[in-house]
Design an enzyme around this catalytic site. Structure first.
Site, PDB file in Angstrom:
ATOM      1  CD  GLU A 406      -8.835 -55.575 -18.906  1.00  0.00           C
ATOM      2  OE1 GLU A 406      -8.430 -55.781 -19.823  1.00  0.00           O
ATOM      3  OE2 GLU A 406      -8.671 -54.233 -19.035  1.00  0.00           O
ATOM      4  CD  GLU A 469      -2.939 -54.496 -17.394  1.00  0.00           C
ATOM      5  OE1 GLU A 469      -3.441 -53.308 -18.023  1.00  0.00           O
ATOM      6  OE2 GLU A 469      -3.438 -55.369 -17.250  1.00  0.00           O
TER       7      GLU A 469
HETATM    8  C1  GAL Z   1      -5.243 -53.152 -20.174  1.00  0.00           C
HETATM    9  C2  GAL Z   1      -5.584 -54.695 -20.152  1.00  0.00           C
HETATM   10  C3  GAL Z   1      -4.378 -55.356 -20.721  1.00  0.00           C
HETATM   11  C4  GAL Z   1      -4.233 -54.707 -22.040  1.00  0.00           C
HETATM   12  C5  GAL Z   1      -4.544 -53.137 -21.925  1.00  0.00           C
HETATM   13  C6  GAL Z   1      -4.206 -52.330 -22.994  1.00  0.00           C
HETATM   14  O1  GAL Z   1      -6.828 -53.104 -19.871  1.00  0.00           O
HETATM   15  O2  GAL Z   1      -5.737 -55.790 -18.921  1.00  0.00           O
HETATM   16  O3  GAL Z   1      -4.672 -56.875 -21.613  1.00  0.00           O
HETATM   17  O4  GAL Z   1      -5.216 -54.939 -22.637  1.00  0.00           O
HETATM   18  O5  GAL Z   1      -5.170 -52.571 -21.075  1.00  0.00           O
HETATM   19  O6  GAL Z   1      -2.728 -52.697 -23.399  1.00  0.00           O
END
Ligand code: GAL
Length: 921
Positions: A406, A469
């Protein structure tokens, strides 16, 4: 001193980065008590680094440490927002500054030798002095920095090492990861001799192709390589070897070969794993086979120590991952402690090592002045990438480098990618933030919906796809895990992903775990930092249990009235796997046995040969349960129903006499006693204490629930009359201010010792929101604390997270049914319960029988109390046990970050029926 600390993020005075090596060169571990002083600003401080400085009035602080965890200043949590003005590269004058001093004796025999001083983690900027001379500064909190201190060190004498750590520096702009801001020297500090004629760096290139290993070890000319188990003894480095008798390294077969590289002056010990990672025909492969990431994102955090995670805790958490069939780790969002990767090599994980880089907070400022696209920051970013690759290049577990997280887009991505490729052409690159994939070898997304994943999977060509993620594990959840697994199995290009995230970052405070805002931070993101599969103390949450069931490699799937076994390993057959089976009738085992799993190659399935004795004649519900075990560990479980239950008898025959119906006493239409047992309820209830997935995200369903007044329904008994069908109570259940209602018809029937409630509910009016839950709540005396049930278990389960729940007979207590989510919320549901009892120590109590099943929760506080609690210790046991018997629940989904429940897991406001018999016993 100017408030511009850190020169656009560049460290200075360091020697070139190199691999983390296990060497026999002499070294001194500088862990232990250092003298420490915290100042609120970075300016106006004295020259504490001078040798003769009197630090006797200072405190003692352990190194490594995160100083706020030891009472110096406070932790602070933000997700995206920088906790200081966005004014790069400047940071505030109010800049907590920790001065550290340590006196060390350096052995006399180090005289004349080159010595490096190594810091493996300093958050965020450390200026370093040795015996009064400044040797340089670290920047890049999770990166290793080494300084040549030969000229300043005095062998055979006491030496003063002084480090001034500023919490904020230019580098902080590059470190906007979603986590606590925790300054300190939080990883090892070491003095190490670099012997003349020694081995400063080694680069192992160990591949596997066509059934053979290839090996080249880059090291100083003249060094000799030995891999005794492969018959290599003192062979030249920097030459290519082809090896026939090599086993490939995979997470399922993490074969490592002990090796040594030596010169007369130094020996470096290595553990070599042979594997070749490559993108072939649009697939990310290892040794020619598709990689399937069953991964988690792992931050480094400890509830008492902050960024310091003791090695035994690291090993234990990796073992916990293994027992839950996690096979991959993304080191979000920075390189981990070096020791983690040794353990990953040994235990077997695919690892994506991420650079220490995130600038997410620039997004809130239209990405203006984002360092990613500013040439003034190029050096720092390239330096970070270089340090990342150089330190960790020798690990077979590491299969990709990630440029960061990010950080938007910009020209510095190209520079970082270029240096990674130049240093290590053998590992593909990852970065989610650039959808053009201009610099990466895999396409990566976070939180893509199942539909989006399917679309990517079905596209005719493209890069390998990973979800860096997904399945945000915040609070109760995630749901949808089996949906994603199906997609990863259906589409070869969808090569799995990494759950967000492994661990809740709660800070232990008294009897609870604290989260953002608990330390008085003016800007914070609350409990968004509590989003892991394990609690802060690393005990598994139900989400991890579910994940373990979803990714279990031996799959036992019902097919008619038999089970099919599938080898879900990627790289091994089922040798050594035993299948332990039971046949149980109404939860009581009537036959059991064990046999070897069939011989299946990865991906193959076969019907299980008849395992079980005949089910004894009778009316009970019969299940075959098979548990697959390998070396004592559970590697799969499945069930098939062999015989359905006969209808459980409903009670009837009694008529209302006054306010008494058989053993039941009613008042105003409500049941108040049953066979001498005082009760309250059951009454229609649709509210649940919102889970994080109800509360967070762009359109939180909990906001709609509250707007609809579902947490403040009132009841109006319309009629209560004895009739041919039983004692019928009708009630209109609705929130103040609305003409929308739920019309409930409670039909009660009874015989000598039991009553049966048949509840029918019809929504009326305009219902544009789903219901949180649908069922009844009631209160029973608190002494009925022992619980026994026949149904899904043993753990918590919800409609879209119930693969781990197997039908059986279980025992527990009301207290043990609770899941202590760090922010209290709906929890503890037991699914598809056929029969349950709540009893006191004499065995007396209440039995509940479903027709056919109900969802069950029981707790010592009301749902209203659960809803308003902020921390676990806000919940205090009351006099009653509060029960919910539900027809259903709205799914969990993963909407805190990602998609809501799948359509079939929504609980729409539609007519429903719930039938339960209650019996005092
Ligand atoms: C993503 C980010 C993580 C965390 C997650 C939400 O956007 O890469 O570091 O913030 O969202 O918990």
């Amino acid at each position: 001193m100017s408030a511009h600390i850190g020169d656009f993020g560049r460290p200075h005075g360091t020697v070139p980065p190199r691999a983390a090596l296990h060497t026999d060169a002499p070294s001194i571990d500088l862990s232990g008590a250092w003298r420490f002083r915290l100042s609120p600003t970075a300016t106006g401080l004295d020259e504490f680094w001078a040798e003769g400085y009197d630090d006797s009035g200072w405190d003692a602080l352990p190194v490594p440490s995160s100083w706020p965890m030891h009472g110096y200043g406070q932790p602070a949590y933000t997700n995206i927002t920088y906790p200081f003005p966005v004014d790069p590269p400047h940071v505030p004058t109010e800049n907590p500054t920790g001065d550290h001093r340590r006196v060390i004796e350096v052995p006399a025999d180090w005289a004349g030798q080159r010595v490096l001083l190594r810091f493996e983690g300093v958050d965020s900027y450390g200026r370093v002095w040795v015996n009064g001379a400044e040797v340089g500064a670290t920047q890049g909190s999770r990166l290793t920095h080494e300084f040549d201190v030969t000229a300043h060190l005095r062998a055979g004498e006491a030496n003063v090492v002084a480090v001034r750590v500023h919490q904020w520096s230019a580098g902080s702009y590059l470190e906007d990861q979603d986590m606590w801001w925790l300054p300190g020297i939080f990883r090892a500090v070491t003095l190490e001799v670099r012997p003349s004629g020694g081995i400063d760096d080694v680069f192992v290139h160990a591949g596997f192709a066509d059934g053979r290993g290839t090996l080249r070890v880059d090291a100083p000319d003249g060094a000799l390589l030995s891999v005794p188990s492969l018959g290599l003894r003192d062979v030249a480095v920097n030459t290519d070897h082809v090896l026939d008798r090599v086993e490939p390294w995979t997470p399922e077969t993490p074969t490592l070969y002990e090796a040594a590289v030596s010169t007369g002056a130094e020996t470096v010990s290595l553990r070599i794993g042979f594997r070749t990672v490559a993108v072939v025909d649009g697939l990310l492969t290892a040794n020619g086979q598709r990689i399937f990431f069953r991964g988690v994102n792992r931050h480094e955090f400890h509830p008492d120590l902050g960024r310091v995670v003791p090695l035994d805790a690291v090993r234990a958490e990796l073992e916990l991952m293994k027992t839950h069939h996690v096979n991959a780790i993304r080191t979000s969002h920075y390189p981990p402690d070096a020791a983690l990767l040794d353990l990953c090599d040994e235990l077997g994980f695919w690892v994506v090592v991420e650079n220490d880089f995130e600038t997410h907070g620039f997004e809130q400022n239209g990405w203006r002045n984002n360092p990613t696209d500013d040439p003034r920051w190029t050096d720092a970013l390239v330096d970070r990438m270089r340090r990342t690759v150089q330190r960790d290049k020798n690990h077979p577990s590491v299969v990709m480098w990630s440029l960061g997280n990010e950080a938007g887009v910009g020209r510095n991505l190209a520079s970082m990618a270029a240096v990674a490729r130049e240093l290590d052409p053998d590992r593909p690159l990852h970065y989610e933030g650039d959808r053009s994939n201009a610099h990466t070898d895999v396409h990566s997304r976070m939180y893509a919906t199942p539909d989006e994943v399917a679309e990517i999977g079905a596209a005719p060509d493209g890069l390998p796809f990973v979800l860096c993620e997904y399945a945000h594990a915040m609070g109760n959840g995630p749901g949808l895990l089996s949906t994603y697994r199906e997609l990863f199995e259906r589409y070869p290009r969808c090569q799995g992903g990494f759950i967000w995230e492994w661990l809740d970052h709660g800070i232990r405070r008294g009897n609870h775990f604290a989260y953002g805002g608990d330390f008085g931070e003016p800007v914070h993101d609350g409990n968004f930092v509590i989003d892991g599969l394990v609690f802060p103390d690393r005990t598994p949450s139900p989400g991890l249990t579910e994940l373990g069931a979803i990714f279990a490699p031996v799959r036992l799937v019902p097919d008619g009235d038999a089970l099919t076994v599938r080898n879900g390993y990627d790289h091994r057959d089922l040798t050594g796997v035993t299948l332990d089976w039971t046949v149980a009738v109404d939860g009581t085992t009537v036959a059991a046995g064990s046999q070897a799993a069939p011989d299946l190659a990865p991906g193959q399935s076969a019907p299980l040969p008849a395992l079980h004795a005949d089910v004894p004649a009778g009316r009970g519900e019969a299940w075959l349960t098979v548990t697959a075990r390998l070396a004592g560990a559970t590697v799969g479980a499945g069930q098939v129903r062999l015989r359905s239950a006969a209808d459980r008898p409903r009670r009837s025959g009694r008529r209302l006499v006054g306010d008494t119906l058989g053993p039941a006493v009613f008042r105003g239409g409500d049941l108040v006693a049953l066979g001498g047992l005082a009760l309250r309820g059951p009454r229609l209830d649709v509210w649940r204490a919102p889970i994080d997935n109800d509360v967070f995200g762009p359109d939180p369903v909990a906001d709609r629930w509250r707007k609809a007044g579902l947490h403040r329904l009132t009841h109006r008994v319309v009629d209560a009359a004895d009739g041919a069908d039983g004692y019928v109570v009708t009630s209109r259940v609705a929130p103040a201010g609305s003409d929308r209602a739920l019309l409930a018809t409670y039909t009660w029937t009874a015989d000598d010792d039991a009553v049966t409630l048949a509840l029918h509910v019809e929504p009326t009016g305009d219902w544009d929101v789903p219901l949180p839950r649908a069922g009844v709540s009631m209160a029973i005396p608190g002494r009925l604390g022992a619980v026994e049930w026949f149904g899904g278990g043993p753990g918590e389960a919800y409609v879209d997270s119930s693969v781990a729940a197997l039908v059986g007979r279980y025992e527990s207590t009301v207290d043990a049914l609770q899941t202590p989510y760090v922010r209290p919320q709906e929890n503890g549901n037991r699914t598809k319960v056929r029969q349950a009892s709540f009893t006191d120590p004499t065995g007396a109590g209440l039995e509940l029988i479903g027709h056919p099943t109900f969802e069950l929760t029981a707790r010592r506080w009301s749902t209203a109390e659960l809803t308003s609690a902020r921390h676990t210790d806000d919940l205090r046991p009351g006099r009653d046990v509060h029960l919910h018997l539900d027809y259903g629940h709205h799914g969990l989904g993963t909407a805190a970050c990602g998609p809501p429940p799948a359509p079939e897991a929504w609980l729409h406001a539609e007519p429903f029926d719930l039938v339960v018999t209650l019996r005092a016993r």
